[in-house]
Design a protein around this motif. Sequence first.
Motif, PDB file in Angstrom:
ATOM      1  N   ARG A  27      12.775 -44.468  -9.823  1.00  0.00           N
ATOM      2  CA  ARG A  27      11.728 -44.694 -10.812  1.00  0.00           C
ATOM      3  C   ARG A  27      12.282 -44.460 -12.199  1.00  0.00           C
ATOM      4  O   ARG A  27      13.317 -43.845 -12.376  1.00  0.00           O
ATOM      5  N   GLY A  28      11.553 -44.938 -13.186  1.00  0.00           N
ATOM      6  CA  GLY A  28      11.968 -44.713 -14.573  1.00  0.00           C
ATOM      7  C   GLY A  28      12.695 -45.916 -15.134  1.00  0.00           C
ATOM      8  O   GLY A  28      12.597 -47.023 -14.626  1.00  0.00           O
ATOM      9  N   ARG A  29      13.433 -45.663 -16.168  1.00  0.00           N
ATOM     10  CA  ARG A  29      14.110 -46.745 -16.878  1.00  0.00           C
ATOM     11  C   ARG A  29      15.339 -47.205 -16.121  1.00  0.00           C
ATOM     12  O   ARG A  29      16.018 -46.412 -15.492  1.00  0.00           O
ATOM     13  N   LYS A  30      15.628 -48.497 -16.243  1.00  0.00           N
ATOM     14  CA  LYS A  30      16.834 -49.006 -15.612  1.00  0.00           C
ATOM     15  C   LYS A  30      18.031 -48.649 -16.491  1.00  0.00           C
ATOM     16  O   LYS A  30      17.902 -48.528 -17.712  1.00  0.00           O
ATOM     17  N   PRO A  31      19.186 -48.484 -15.886  1.00  0.00           N
ATOM     18  CA  PRO A  31      20.372 -48.122 -16.679  1.00  0.00           C
ATOM     19  C   PRO A  31      20.780 -49.276 -17.591  1.00  0.00           C
ATOM     20  O   PRO A  31      20.507 -50.439 -17.287  1.00  0.00           O
ATOM     21  N   PRO A  32      21.420 -48.965 -18.712  1.00  0.00           N
ATOM     22  CA  PRO A  32      21.859 -50.025 -19.631  1.00  0.00           C
ATOM     23  C   PRO A  32      22.861 -50.946 -18.951  1.00  0.00           C
ATOM     24  O   PRO A  32      23.619 -50.514 -18.086  1.00  0.00           O
ATOM     25  N   GLN A  33      22.864 -52.200 -19.351  1.00  0.00           N
ATOM     26  CA  GLN A  33      23.804 -53.166 -18.792  1.00  0.00           C
ATOM     27  C   GLN A  33      25.158 -53.034 -19.460  1.00  0.00           C
ATOM     28  O   GLN A  33      25.256 -52.676 -20.633  1.00  0.00           O
TER      29      GLN A  33
END
Length: 65
Positions: free
Chosen positions: A10-16
């Motif tokens: 859950r939460g924000r996806k990691p930066p690309q």
Amino acid sequence: MADAKPSPRRGRKPPQGDKRQFLTTMDPDVIRAIKQKALDLDRTASDVMEEAAKQWLERHRAGKK
């Protein structure tokens, strides 16, 4: 019995790519305006802030020469 699969994170996806998170504190009205303008331009607030930071750094590097 169903296979026990880990639940998605859950939460924000990691930066690309090779990006890292940078946390800062700003006036709520400024944050709201940045997010709205980024939306208007079909960009992310993160992209807009990175562009602003690069421009700021360039201005300050030019003054050091």
